[in-house]
Design an enzyme around this catalytic site. Structure first.
Site: not given
Length: 323
Positions: A63, A194, A96, A129-132, A147-148
């Site tokens: 990612c 994206y 994930w 949503r399930v994010t990294v 939040e990156s």
């Protein structure tokens, strides 16, 4: 790719019918900040003080958003302060996962099989949503942030007083300009690939690709005056935010997301710039090309139903060859 609804996992793709075939990214839901003294940050609640060993970072090596946080963890020397879990590259009906595989680091805190279990450990009725990436606080037993963009700014400065390496990638004097550049890079390049790849109508795809390559032309022109980096002679967060898309561009996005008007190697200034970044401070060590290629080509069966992963291209930013 799925989501949680009131704490229950659902295998559900993005709704592009309601947006005219356009991909719309969900907003991060956890927006607290780690600060030097535990005071509140720009968003969220107070109580998250920078302390060695207190926080745990969940990432995917595939990612680009999670990749940002790994870079700052490396640049600032936080690897002994903030431990790590790495999900498997394959993201299908369970999102994930932590299934065994090369490069996977299991979850020592929750013994989770799936990343969505980490989210419900923080909020049992979580919807979204399930994010990294995810930054977890072991002390309060919750998610600080997913939040990156926020996490890299925390890593940039919050831990300076407890032993982080020197270096400021968000200097006060450049913040306005960094913000302006980040805004365009995020919408038109980071997220632009994206928007291109996940578009479900011809018009939405062509709109996104045209915008993406106009933005790449703009970056190429910005670098044409001999500057080494986006802001000039010094690396800033703006460079690292762009780099994580660039390093994936030729081997992944060009083919898989049909962003194929040009290869990155067709932009001499951008290509040289991306290689300069890739070879700095051990940054190359936190990029995993196998995870990146296999994640996209094997996970998105609506785009690549055979799950065949291409061998090429032979020349790209991360191949280690001379410019």
């Amino acid at each position: 790719m799925g989501l949680l609804v009131d704490g229950v996992w659902q295998d559900k793709w993005y709704d592009t019918k309601s947006t005219g075939g356009r991909f719309k990214r969900s907003e991060a839901m956890f927006r607290n900040w780690v600060t030097a003294d535990g005071s509140a940050g720009p968003t969220g609640e107070a109580g998250f003080k920078a302390e060695p060993g207190r926080y745990h970072l969940y990432v995917s090596l595939a990612c680009p958003w999670a990749h940002r946080t790994l870079i700052f963890r490396r640049l600032k020397g936080l690897e002994d302060m903030i431990d790590l879990s790495v999900v498997h590259w394959l993201m299908r009906e369970n999102g994930w996962t932590f299934q065994d595989g090369p490069g996977v680091i299991q979850d020592p805190l929750h013994k989770a099989e799936f990343m969505h279990q980490v989210y419900t450990a923080a909020k049992s009725d979580y919807s979204g949503r399930v994010t990294v990436p995810v930054l977890w606080d072991k002390k309060t037993n919750t998610i600080v942030s997913n939040e990156s963009a926020d996490i890299i700014r925390m890593f940039n400065s919050a831990f300076d007083e407890v032993g982080a390496k020197p270096g400021d990638y968000y200097p006060e004097a450049l913040r306005e300009e960094i913000g302006t550049v980040n805004e365009r890079v995020y919408h038109e390049i980071n997220n632009g690939v994206y928007k291109s790849g996940f578009a479900t109508t011809q018009g939405a795809y062509e709109e996104a690709v045209s915008t993406l390559f106009a933005a790449l032309d703009w970056v190429e022109d910005r670098l044409s005056d001999g500057r080494a980096y986006l802001m000039g002679g010094d690396v800033t967060e703006a460079d690292w935010r762009l780099y994580t898309t660039l390093v994936r561009f030729d081997p992944v996005y060009h083919g898989h997301f049909k962003t194929n008007l040009k290869l990155l190697i067709d932009y001499p200034n951008i290509n040289a710039y991306a290689r300069r970044l890739h070879t700095q401070h051990g940054v190359a060590d936190v990029f995993n090309l196998e995870h990146a290629k296999r994640h996209y080509y094997e996970s998105h069966d609506m785009i690549n139903p055979t799950a065949v992963v291409p061998l090429g291209p032979d020349v790209h930013v991360a191949d280690g060859k001379a410019e």
